[in-house]
Design a protein around this motif. Structure first.
Motif, PDB file in Angstrom:
ATOM      1  N   SER A  45     -42.420 -68.171  13.005  1.00 47.35           N
ATOM      2  CA  SER A  45     -43.277 -67.028  13.335  1.00 47.35           C
ATOM      3  C   SER A  45     -42.486 -65.723  13.270  1.00 47.35           C
ATOM      4  CB  SER A  45     -43.870 -67.195  14.736  1.00 47.35           C
ATOM      5  OG  SER A  45     -44.701 -68.329  14.811  1.00 47.35           O
ATOM      6  N   THR A  46     -41.245 -65.762  13.762  1.00 50.08           N
ATOM      7  CA  THR A  46     -40.409 -64.560  13.793  1.00 50.08           C
ATOM      8  C   THR A  46     -40.120 -64.031  12.398  1.00 50.08           C
ATOM      9  OG1 THR A  46     -39.355 -65.274  15.858  1.00 50.08           O
ATOM     10  CG2 THR A  46     -38.198 -63.612  14.555  1.00 50.08           C
TER      11      THR A  46
ATOM     12  N   TYR B  47     -43.549 -57.538   7.459  1.00 53.19           N
ATOM     13  CA  TYR B  47     -43.644 -56.179   7.993  1.00 53.19           C
ATOM     14  C   TYR B  47     -42.583 -55.267   7.377  1.00 53.19           C
ATOM     15  CZ  TYR B  47     -44.258 -52.381  11.333  1.00 53.19           C
ATOM     16  OH  TYR B  47     -44.507 -51.160  11.901  1.00 53.19           O
TER      17      TYR B  47
ATOM     18  N   ASN C 169     -53.664 -58.567  10.845  1.00 54.16           N
ATOM     19  CA  ASN C 169     -53.853 -59.612   9.847  1.00 54.16           C
ATOM     20  C   ASN C 169     -52.686 -60.601   9.851  1.00 54.16           C
ATOM     21  OD1 ASN C 169     -56.318 -58.643   8.994  1.00 54.16           O
ATOM     22  ND2 ASN C 169     -55.465 -57.420   7.330  1.00 54.16           N
ATOM     23  N   LEU C 170     -51.473 -60.085  10.015  1.00 57.51           N
ATOM     24  CA  LEU C 170     -50.302 -60.956  10.100  1.00 57.51           C
ATOM     25  C   LEU C 170     -50.373 -61.852  11.327  1.00 57.51           C
ATOM     26  CD1 LEU C 170     -47.219 -58.745   9.093  1.00 57.51           C
ATOM     27  CD2 LEU C 170     -48.197 -60.677   7.859  1.00 57.51           C
ATOM     28  N   LEU C 171     -50.767 -61.265  12.453  1.00 53.05           N
ATOM     29  CA  LEU C 171     -50.894 -62.057  13.671  1.00 53.05           C
ATOM     30  C   LEU C 171     -51.973 -63.124  13.518  1.00 53.05           C
ATOM     31  CD1 LEU C 171     -50.568 -59.236  16.364  1.00 53.05           C
ATOM     32  CD2 LEU C 171     -48.840 -60.928  15.700  1.00 53.05           C
TER      33      LEU C 171
ATOM     34  N   SER D  34     -43.362 -65.880   4.562  1.00 55.30           N
ATOM     35  CA  SER D  34     -43.449 -64.435   4.313  1.00 55.30           C
ATOM     36  C   SER D  34     -43.349 -64.114   2.829  1.00 55.30           C
ATOM     37  CB  SER D  34     -42.358 -63.695   5.088  1.00 55.30           C
ATOM     38  OG  SER D  34     -41.064 -64.022   4.603  1.00 55.30           O
TER      39      SER D  34
ATOM     40  N   VAL E 270     -50.713 -55.447  10.643  1.00 57.45           N
ATOM     41  CA  VAL E 270     -50.214 -56.161  11.826  1.00 57.45           C
ATOM     42  C   VAL E 270     -51.239 -57.159  12.376  1.00 57.45           C
ATOM     43  CG1 VAL E 270     -49.428 -55.905  14.209  1.00 57.45           C
ATOM     44  CG2 VAL E 270     -48.552 -54.368  12.437  1.00 57.45           C
TER      45      VAL E 270
ATOM     46  N   ASN F 271     -50.622 -65.881  11.444  1.00 58.93           N
ATOM     47  CA  ASN F 271     -49.712 -66.704  12.237  1.00 58.93           C
ATOM     48  C   ASN F 271     -50.480 -67.646  13.166  1.00 58.93           C
ATOM     49  OD1 ASN F 271     -46.868 -67.222  13.072  1.00 58.93           O
ATOM     50  ND2 ASN F 271     -47.660 -66.564  15.050  1.00 58.93           N
TER      51      ASN F 271
ATOM     52  N   MET G 235     -41.545 -64.884   9.568  1.00 60.06           N
ATOM     53  CA  MET G 235     -42.742 -64.631   8.776  1.00 60.06           C
ATOM     54  C   MET G 235     -43.266 -63.222   9.029  1.00 60.06           C
ATOM     55  SD  MET G 235     -46.523 -66.266   9.018  1.00 60.06           S
ATOM     56  CE  MET G 235     -46.873 -65.123  10.336  1.00 60.06           C
ATOM     57  N   ILE G 236     -43.401 -62.870  10.311  1.00 57.01           N
ATOM     58  CA  ILE G 236     -43.951 -61.556  10.656  1.00 57.01           C
ATOM     59  C   ILE G 236     -42.991 -60.434  10.274  1.00 57.01           C
ATOM     60  CG2 ILE G 236     -44.677 -60.081  12.568  1.00 57.01           C
ATOM     61  CD1 ILE G 236     -45.747 -62.620  13.937  1.00 57.01           C
ATOM     62  N   LEU G 237     -41.713 -60.582  10.628  1.00 55.59           N
ATOM     63  CA  LEU G 237     -40.744 -59.534  10.319  1.00 55.59           C
ATOM     64  C   LEU G 237     -40.506 -59.413   8.824  1.00 55.59           C
ATOM     65  CD1 LEU G 237     -38.083 -60.062  13.146  1.00 55.59           C
ATOM     66  CD2 LEU G 237     -39.931 -58.382  13.040  1.00 55.59           C
TER      67      LEU G 237
END
Length: 207
Positions: A67-68, A75, A146-148, A130, A144, A151, A70-72
């Protein structure tokens, strides 16, 4: 192919903008359920875990890792060559199979920390996610949420895949064949991991 982005999904994402939570939840769940390298790794992680508490700890560490990154990764637009990152994910499958058959204790004389390894490989699996999300060319509008949502979908997909694996494993463990074939199953998983690595490295050099 483990992280294939279908043309229909890619086209849909490119056409929309703003927060679209349900579509991204669906895409995240679909991505995890069809990502056989993720599923193979999860299968290896829980292979010898019998207590729900222990399964929860390892799955949570894996989820935290992927999760970390993928989001970072999305982003901050950190793109890693998809062939190389998928090769590393294939190596994670090989590692877990070797760990399950006690190879590291025999070769190195000690047991690597399995929790740390699960977290670290989770980070690499997240970069695999990602990298493919970046291929969607998502609009920055609503990025943001959409990313959440994506996830959340990934976690839903992971739980569904885990449930199927656990049901199958619970029945298998009750039979005498589990003890007889556990070693063979992990060798087969290791072989599949090496095949994934070979496929991805071949794709890297050919492309």
């Amino acid at each position: 192919m483990a992280h294939a982005v279908t043309e229909g999904d890619k086209g849909y994402i490119q056409e929309i903008s703003g927060a679209n939570l349900l579509p991204f939840v669906y895409l995240g769940a679909k991505h995890m359920m069809t990502g056989y390298d993720h599923i193979l790794f999860l299968f290896g992680v829980i292979f010898f875990l019998y207590r729900i508490k222990h399964i929860g700890i390892y799955v949570s560490l894996f989820a935290l890792g992927h999760s970390t990154t993928m989001i970072l990764g999305v982003y901050f637009n950190v793109g890693i060559n998809s062939y190389l990152i998928d090769a590393i994910i294939g190596l994670s499958v090989v590692y877990k199979a070797l760990d399950n058959i006690g190879a590291f204790q025999r070769w190195l004389g000690f047991q690597p920390n399995t929790k740390i390894a699960t977290l670290v490989f989770g980070l690499f699996h997240g970069f695999g996610l990602s990298t493919k999300i970046l291929e969607y060319e998502i609009s920055p509008d609503g990025l943001v949420p959409n990313l959440l949502a994506f996830n959340v979908g990934v976690e839903i997909g992971q739980l569904l895949a885990l449930a199927v694996i656990l049901i199958g494993m619970s029945y298998w463990r009750r039979t005498p064949s589990f003890a007889r074939n556990a070693y063979t199953a992990n060798v087969a998983m290791m072989s599949a991991g090496f095949i994934l690595v070979g496929m991805q490295l071949t794709g890297y050099f050919v492309s």
